[in-house]
Design a protein around this motif. Structure first.
Motif, PDB file in Angstrom:
ATOM      1  N   ILE A  19       0.842  -1.186   0.000  1.00  0.00           N
ATOM      2  CA  ILE A  19       0.000   0.000   0.000  1.00  0.00           C
ATOM      3  C   ILE A  19       0.884   1.245   0.000  1.00  0.00           C
ATOM      4  O   ILE A  19       1.856   1.321   0.764  1.00  0.00           O
ATOM      5  CB  ILE A  19      -0.927   0.023   1.239  1.00  0.00           C
ATOM      6  CG1 ILE A  19      -1.838  -1.198   1.252  1.00  0.00           C
ATOM      7  CG2 ILE A  19      -1.741   1.314   1.296  1.00  0.00           C
ATOM      8  CD1 ILE A  19      -2.810  -1.268   0.103  1.00  0.00           C
TER       9      ILE A  19
ATOM     10  N   ASN B  67      -1.183   7.567  -0.933  1.00  0.00           N
ATOM     11  CA  ASN B  67      -2.282   7.420  -1.886  1.00  0.00           C
ATOM     12  C   ASN B  67      -3.550   7.095  -1.100  1.00  0.00           C
ATOM     13  O   ASN B  67      -3.734   5.981  -0.614  1.00  0.00           O
ATOM     14  CB  ASN B  67      -1.963   6.299  -2.879  1.00  0.00           C
ATOM     15  CG  ASN B  67      -3.015   6.155  -3.967  1.00  0.00           C
ATOM     16  OD1 ASN B  67      -4.199   6.336  -3.728  1.00  0.00           O
ATOM     17  ND2 ASN B  67      -2.563   5.806  -5.162  1.00  0.00           N
ATOM     18  N   TRP B  68      -4.428   8.104  -0.967  1.00  0.00           N
ATOM     19  CA  TRP B  68      -5.620   7.908  -0.150  1.00  0.00           C
ATOM     20  C   TRP B  68      -6.515   6.777  -0.699  1.00  0.00           C
ATOM     21  O   TRP B  68      -7.202   6.105   0.073  1.00  0.00           O
ATOM     22  CB  TRP B  68      -6.413   9.209  -0.050  1.00  0.00           C
ATOM     23  CG  TRP B  68      -5.944  10.134   1.022  1.00  0.00           C
ATOM     24  CD1 TRP B  68      -5.479  11.400   0.867  1.00  0.00           C
ATOM     25  CD2 TRP B  68      -5.888   9.870   2.437  1.00  0.00           C
ATOM     26  NE1 TRP B  68      -5.125  11.944   2.079  1.00  0.00           N
ATOM     27  CE2 TRP B  68      -5.378  11.020   3.060  1.00  0.00           C
ATOM     28  CE3 TRP B  68      -6.221   8.767   3.223  1.00  0.00           C
ATOM     29  CZ2 TRP B  68      -5.188  11.117   4.436  1.00  0.00           C
ATOM     30  CZ3 TRP B  68      -6.031   8.846   4.611  1.00  0.00           C
ATOM     31  CH2 TRP B  68      -5.527  10.011   5.189  1.00  0.00           C
ATOM     32  N   ASP B  69      -6.524   6.568  -2.008  1.00  0.00           N
ATOM     33  CA  ASP B  69      -7.310   5.468  -2.564  1.00  0.00           C
ATOM     34  C   ASP B  69      -6.783   4.130  -2.059  1.00  0.00           C
ATOM     35  O   ASP B  69      -7.561   3.228  -1.712  1.00  0.00           O
ATOM     36  CB  ASP B  69      -7.284   5.507  -4.093  1.00  0.00           C
ATOM     37  CG  ASP B  69      -8.122   6.640  -4.670  1.00  0.00           C
ATOM     38  OD1 ASP B  69      -8.909   7.244  -3.910  1.00  0.00           O
ATOM     39  OD2 ASP B  69      -7.987   6.935  -5.875  1.00  0.00           O
ATOM     40  N   ASP B  70      -5.464   3.991  -2.045  1.00  0.00           N
ATOM     41  CA  ASP B  70      -4.852   2.775  -1.511  1.00  0.00           C
ATOM     42  C   ASP B  70      -5.201   2.585  -0.035  1.00  0.00           C
ATOM     43  O   ASP B  70      -5.566   1.494   0.408  1.00  0.00           O
ATOM     44  CB  ASP B  70      -3.322   2.852  -1.660  1.00  0.00           C
ATOM     45  CG  ASP B  70      -2.816   2.113  -2.888  1.00  0.00           C
ATOM     46  OD1 ASP B  70      -3.648   1.766  -3.750  1.00  0.00           O
ATOM     47  OD2 ASP B  70      -1.600   1.894  -2.985  1.00  0.00           O
TER      48      ASP B  70
ATOM     49  N   ALA C 197      -7.680   3.930   1.711  1.00  0.00           N
ATOM     50  CA  ALA C 197      -9.104   3.681   1.912  1.00  0.00           C
ATOM     51  C   ALA C 197      -9.450   2.232   1.591  1.00  0.00           C
ATOM     52  O   ALA C 197     -10.258   1.592   2.289  1.00  0.00           O
ATOM     53  CB  ALA C 197      -9.931   4.635   1.048  1.00  0.00           C
ATOM     54  N   TRP C 198      -8.827   1.683   0.542  1.00  0.00           N
ATOM     55  CA  TRP C 198      -9.066   0.277   0.187  1.00  0.00           C
ATOM     56  C   TRP C 198      -8.585  -0.648   1.297  1.00  0.00           C
ATOM     57  O   TRP C 198      -9.269  -1.604   1.681  1.00  0.00           O
ATOM     58  CB  TRP C 198      -8.369  -0.040  -1.140  1.00  0.00           C
ATOM     59  CG  TRP C 198      -8.529  -1.455  -1.586  1.00  0.00           C
ATOM     60  CD1 TRP C 198      -9.682  -2.085  -1.981  1.00  0.00           C
ATOM     61  CD2 TRP C 198      -7.487  -2.439  -1.669  1.00  0.00           C
ATOM     62  NE1 TRP C 198      -9.423  -3.393  -2.316  1.00  0.00           N
ATOM     63  CE2 TRP C 198      -8.086  -3.643  -2.137  1.00  0.00           C
ATOM     64  CE3 TRP C 198      -6.116  -2.420  -1.413  1.00  0.00           C
ATOM     65  CZ2 TRP C 198      -7.353  -4.802  -2.332  1.00  0.00           C
ATOM     66  CZ3 TRP C 198      -5.379  -3.577  -1.613  1.00  0.00           C
ATOM     67  CH2 TRP C 198      -5.988  -4.760  -2.067  1.00  0.00           C
TER      68      TRP C 198
END
Length: 501
Positions: A412, A416-419, A421-422
């Protein structure tokens, strides 16, 4: 090897910024109350240049001293102030880590390979000067008037003028004024109380406060010198999380690329930077305090009013044509947040030296730089994420103010907020993976804390669960085969028209 010229002074750095097309001079009148902050913020948010305000005004009156702002408004200028580039920043970070835990050289070859480190250490030895440009003009007695300086009032509800880039210099009681290695330099904001008094806002764990306690125990006034418009090396050295055994004043020589030049202060037993623009000298009594604030702060809110020590000014010295360096603090982005982005990278080798499983760390600037941390680790055993959280909270003083730590695996990207959050959505269960602490140290400026200086912390384990951490079969991450990815890339390359995106 240093790629930039030595920056002995603020002026030397400004000349370099000018040559790089990174200096904008504004000849129009700009009010130091509120207007200057608005201009500065608009330029900083676009990654703009250093600003020189040649016609500062206050209450309709022109002020004689130009104001410099947005000095460290980009990551590139912060790195230049450190004397490094993006390519050499990690090497400098390793040097800082070695300062905290030096290892003996393994033979002559290893010793020679460390020569740049040794040369940098030698550059910390200050040079004493009897005549200095910062003392070309001296004001004492009735000549002292802080209102002659273009000290900004930044936000509409600020209590008054506030000095925001002061290098506040102190030394412990009983020390020799010539022992520069014992000095502490900190960037503490200073409120102008009147023409001859300032309020110094230093928190209890800071070096200046510790020195003040040593003088107060002896029942004596403490000498204090405030350098305004210091060299970029001294400014950033005063903000760096250096080991307690390393003096910011002497270490500034490493960043500046030249030995720091000091001179005896005019009215107090202290040494001061010979190449600064302005120096305010004075004393702080053992017990005299005044209510400081409110002021807009890096949280994006006005801080509460609290009592802090009062400094009585005994002299103001400056160059014949001084410059006044200023900045504002507010909800990110601001200069402290941009400096914090660079310091994030500098801290990583130090963190890895004490917590080897750490792979990367990100302090989101929007979270006031240090209130939240996302850290990726090479996870190998149950409970490891919690161990890392507790180690970080106890490692550096800055992390004692980190409210939330999110731990993720090394697949992760912490930035990277997408990473992130996932990972939180698929690897974290709130009933099992959230650790809450109470009654831990916190920044006094955090009004959300239940008690001033005392608050809770939250750790979130968003890592894959191992062994006894789960009783269920854990999921497997889906990944394409490398040969299929290569096939797709080749196929599309052959059927995509040249010049097409």
């Amino acid at each position: 090897m240093r790629e930039l010229p030595a920056f002995r002074s603020l002026r030397g750095f400004l000349d370099w910024c000018h040559d790089q097309g990174q200096l904008l001079t504004l000849p129009e009148p700009v009010n130091i109350a509120h207007q200057m902050t608005a201009v500065h913020r608009a330029v900083l948010e676009t990654g703009g240049p250093v600003l020189r305000f040649d016609a500062p005004t206050h209450n309709g009156q022109a002020l004689d001293i130009p104001v410099i702002a947005n000095l460290f408004g980009t990551r590139e200028r912060v790195m230049a102030g450190l004397g490094v580039s993006d390519e050499t920043l990690d090497g400098f970070a390793a040097f800082l880590a070695a300062l905290r835990a030096p290892t003996p050289p393994q033979g002559m070859r290893d010793a020679l390979s460390r020569w740049p480190m040794l040369r940098a250490a030698l550059s910390t030895r200050p040079v004493l000067q009897r005549a200095a440009s910062v003392q070309q003009v001296v004001h004492t007695g009735d000549q002292i008037d802080l209102s002659r300086l273009p000290i900004q009032t930044h936000w509409p509800e600020d209590a008054g003028p506030l000095i925001t880039w002061p290098v506040v210099m102190t030394r412990p009681h009983g020390s020799d004024p010539q022992e520069a290695a014992l000095y502490n330099c900190g960037v503490y904001r200073a409120q102008m109380l009147d023409g001859q008094r300032l309020i110094l806002r230093w928190l209890a764990h800071r070096g200046g406060a510790a020195h003040h306690r040593s003088w107060a125990r002896a029942g004596q006034d403490m000498p204090v010198a405030i350098a305004l418009g210091a060299s970029p090396g001294l400014l950033l050295s005063s903000a760096l999380p250096l080991p307690e055994t390393v003096s910011e004043l002497t270490f500034s020589g490493v960043l500046s690329g030249a030995r720091p030049r000091l001179t005896p202060a005019h009215s107090i037993p202290m040494l001061v930077p010979a190449d600064a623009e302005i120096v305010i000298e004075g004393t702080v009594s053992p017990s005299d305090t005044a209510p400081e604030g409110p002021f807009g702060d890096h949280t994006g809110y006005y801080n509460a009013v609290e009592p802090f020590p009062v400094m009585t000014v005994t002299a103001i010295t400056h160059r014949r044509d001084p410059l006044y360096l200023s900045t504002y603090t507010g909800r990110p982005p601001d200069e402290p947040a941009i400096i914090g982005e660079v310091f994030n990278r500098l801290a990583l080798p130090t963190i890895r030296a004490q917590i080897p499983e750490v792979r990367d760390l990100w302090l989101p600037p929007a979270a006031c730089s240090y209130r939240m941390a996302v850290v990726s680790i090479d996870k190998r055993y149950p409970g490891q994420a919690r161990r890392v959280m507790m180690a970080l909270w106890g490692m550096l003083p800055q992390f004692s103010y980190t409210k939330t730590i999110i731990v993720v695996d090394d697949d992760i990207d912490p930035a990277n907020w997408d990473d992130v959050a996932w990972a939180m959505a698929t690897r974290m269960d709130p009933s099992r993976d959230v650790m809450l602490l109470s009654d831990t140290p916190m920044d006094y400026l955090d009004f959300a804390s239940p008690q001033p200086g005392l608050a809770g912390k939250m750790g979130i384990d968003a890592t894959n669960k191992l062994g006894s951490e789960t009783t269920r079969e854990w999921g497997r991450v889906m990944q394409m085969r490398p040969q299929d990815i290569a096939f797709a890339s080749d196929l599309l390359a052959r059927h995509t028209p040249k010049g097409a995106a």
